[in-house]
Design an enzyme around this catalytic site. Structure first.
Site, short mmCIF file in Angstrom:
data_model
loop_
_atom_site.label_atom_id
_atom_site.label_comp_id
_atom_site.label_asym_id
_atom_site.label_seq_id
_atom_site.Cartn_x
_atom_site.Cartn_y
_atom_site.Cartn_z
N ALA A 142 0.69 -1.30 0.06
CA ALA A 142 -0.11 0.07 0.11
C ALA A 142 0.92 1.32 -0.13
O ALA A 142 0.26 2.14 -0.53
CB ALA A 142 -1.01 0.03 1.16
N PRO A 144 3.22 4.39 -1.10
CA PRO A 144 3.18 5.41 0.02
C PRO A 144 1.72 5.79 0.30
O PRO A 144 1.50 6.79 1.32
CB PRO A 144 3.83 6.67 -0.79
CG PRO A 144 3.55 6.33 -1.98
CD PRO A 144 3.46 4.98 -2.47
N GLY A 145 0.62 5.23 -0.29
CA GLY A 145 -0.73 5.27 0.36
C GLY A 145 -1.65 6.25 -0.72
O GLY A 145 -2.96 6.22 -0.29
N GLY A 146 -1.25 6.62 -1.81
CA GLY A 146 -1.92 7.16 -2.68
C GLY A 146 -3.17 6.56 -3.20
O GLY A 146 -4.26 6.91 -3.15
N LYS A 147 -2.99 5.10 -3.57
CA LYS A 147 -4.16 4.29 -3.99
C LYS A 147 -4.95 3.82 -2.73
O LYS A 147 -6.20 3.70 -3.12
CB LYS A 147 -3.71 3.06 -4.51
CG LYS A 147 -3.02 3.42 -5.95
CD LYS A 147 -2.30 2.00 -6.75
CE LYS A 147 -1.51 2.49 -7.93
NZ LYS A 147 -0.45 3.38 -7.82
N GLU A 164 2.06 -2.94 4.05
CA GLU A 164 3.12 -2.58 3.74
C GLU A 164 4.32 -3.17 4.41
O GLU A 164 4.38 -2.93 5.78
CB GLU A 164 3.49 -0.98 3.85
CG GLU A 164 4.74 -0.59 3.35
CD GLU A 164 5.06 -0.85 2.02
OE1 GLU A 164 6.30 -1.42 1.65
OE2 GLU A 164 4.28 -0.88 0.81
N ASP A 195 4.68 -9.74 5.56
CA ASP A 195 5.14 -10.19 4.39
C ASP A 195 3.92 -10.29 3.36
O ASP A 195 3.20 -11.25 3.58
CB ASP A 195 6.30 -11.21 4.41
CG ASP A 195 6.71 -11.65 2.89
OD1 ASP A 195 6.53 -11.32 2.01
OD2 ASP A 195 8.01 -12.18 3.17
N ASP A 213 -0.47 -3.56 -6.19
CA ASP A 213 0.47 -2.43 -6.69
C ASP A 213 1.86 -2.85 -6.33
O ASP A 213 2.45 -2.19 -5.37
CB ASP A 213 0.04 -1.10 -6.26
CG ASP A 213 0.78 0.17 -6.86
OD1 ASP A 213 0.92 0.11 -8.08
OD2 ASP A 213 1.20 1.05 -6.51
N CYS A 267 4.45 0.63 -12.09
CA CYS A 267 4.77 1.70 -12.82
C CYS A 267 5.94 1.75 -13.63
O CYS A 267 7.01 2.43 -13.70
CB CYS A 267 4.99 2.89 -11.68
SG CYS A 267 6.32 2.75 -10.39
#
Length: 339
Positions: A142, A144-147, A164, A195, A213, A267
């Site tokens: 997750a 850095p948290g944007g999604k 995370e 994990d 992601d 990405c």
């Protein structure tokens, strides 16, 4: 409601970095082979950070009177058309044409931010996931948290598990959630540092929707690696990422209920970390099937450029001049049975 142009210039200045030639040479060889003629245009955008764009995802939990009208005056418009197969009314994202800069809001404990600056393509995995109120949702990687924040702009899950594994990134994730989600609701979000490869065994068939992601070759940031030794090490370890991504997907499938949906995203432009991983999952897991997302891709084709060599259940956003979004790979799967 207004912002200083000096802030925009300051933001722009922060992005001016030196290209790492070792990484560029590596990408040149790989992506010329994988993307063909499309690579030259993508390379021009990736190596020109002053032309990169930011979208503004508005925070429904911290409405700001006058913000949307101010954005309209500055040439911003909605990033996603209202007739998309899935676009919740509370989900409001704006982009600017031509591309411009916008000041970020600093983290202030106890105060919610009004908007999130991000690459608009990073919202496509969230829209593909189609989260509804009451869904039990897992964001497996997750930070850095944007999604995670974007999911909460779409709907309020019955149970929302944000995971995370990396300790530093987990703290970043917690700060992001604290910056965008009010206290009564933030207590309903579970943040863990498990994990991801083990979550499927620890929490089998608990979730209706799972987002993976995955850790990947971050093409944009790798091109500007300031440390040459780190860049070389990243390139050496790159081939190991697909194995990690495959293991994370296997775990995610175990965590998913039959009938549930899984979205995988990265990405990177790398075929080894994108289509090859999904094809391996489809070949080795008989209890999942691909889900077509071509209608979503068609619906956003005005704002996003896509690589033509993908199948209906996947898309690859290619950065191009005037539409400097991506790279972003998205694939969607459905679990059809327990085994």
């Amino acid at each position: 409601f207004s912002f200083s142009l000096n802030l925009e210039k300051k933001t722009k200045g922060k992005r001016e970095k030196q290209i790492c030639q070792v990484v560029l040479d590596h990408f040149e060889k790989q992506y010329t082979a994988e993307l063909g003629d499309a690579w030259s245009g993508v390379r021009d955008v990736l190596t020109s950070p002053w032309c990169w764009q930011h979208a503004l995802l508005l925070n429904r939990f911290s409405p700001c009177p006058g913000l949307e009208s101010s954005l309209a005056v500055r040439g911003f418009h909605p990033a996603f058309p209202a007739d998309l197969p899935y676009l919740p009314a509370a989900f409001r994202c704006y982009i600017q044409s031509p591309a411009g800069r916008f000041p970020a809001q600093k983290h202030q404990p106890g105060r919610l931010k009004e908007y999130f600056l991000l690459n608009a393509a990073s919202l496509l995995p969230v829209l593909a996931l189609e989260v509804k109120d009451g869904d039990d949702v897992l964001d497996l990687c997750a930070a850095p948290g944007g999604k995670s924040v974007a999911i909460l702009q779409c709907a309020w899950p019955g149970h929302f598990h944000c995971n995370e594994y990396d300790d530093m990134r987990s703290r970043w994730l917690e700060q992001t959630i604290e910056s965008f989600i009010p206290d009564p609701l933030i207590n309903l979000v579970m943040v863990s540092k498990l994990d991801g490869r083990q979550i499927g065994d620890l929490k089998p068939e608990l979730y209706d929707k799972v987002l993976v992601d995955a850790p990947c070759s971050n093409d944009r940031s790798w091109l500007f690696s300031g440390d040459l030794q780190q860049a070389v090490l990243r390139l050496m370890q790159r081939k190991e990422l697909s194995s990690l991504q495959f293991q994370l997907l296997r775990s995610a499938i175990k965590a998913l209920r039959p009938g549930g949906l899984l979205v995988y995203s990265t990405c990177t432009l790398s075929k080894a970390e994108n289509s090859d991983v999904i094809n391996l999952i489809l070949d080795s897991c008989s209890n999942v099937m691909p889900v077509d997302i071509s209608e979503m891709a068609k619906g956003v084709s005005q704002e996003f450029a896509f690589f033509s060599g993908t199948q209906g259940h996947e898309l690859l956003v290619l950065p191009e001049k005037g539409r400097a979004w991506g790279p972003m790979y998205v694939a969607k799967l459905k679990k059809i049975s327990s085994t």
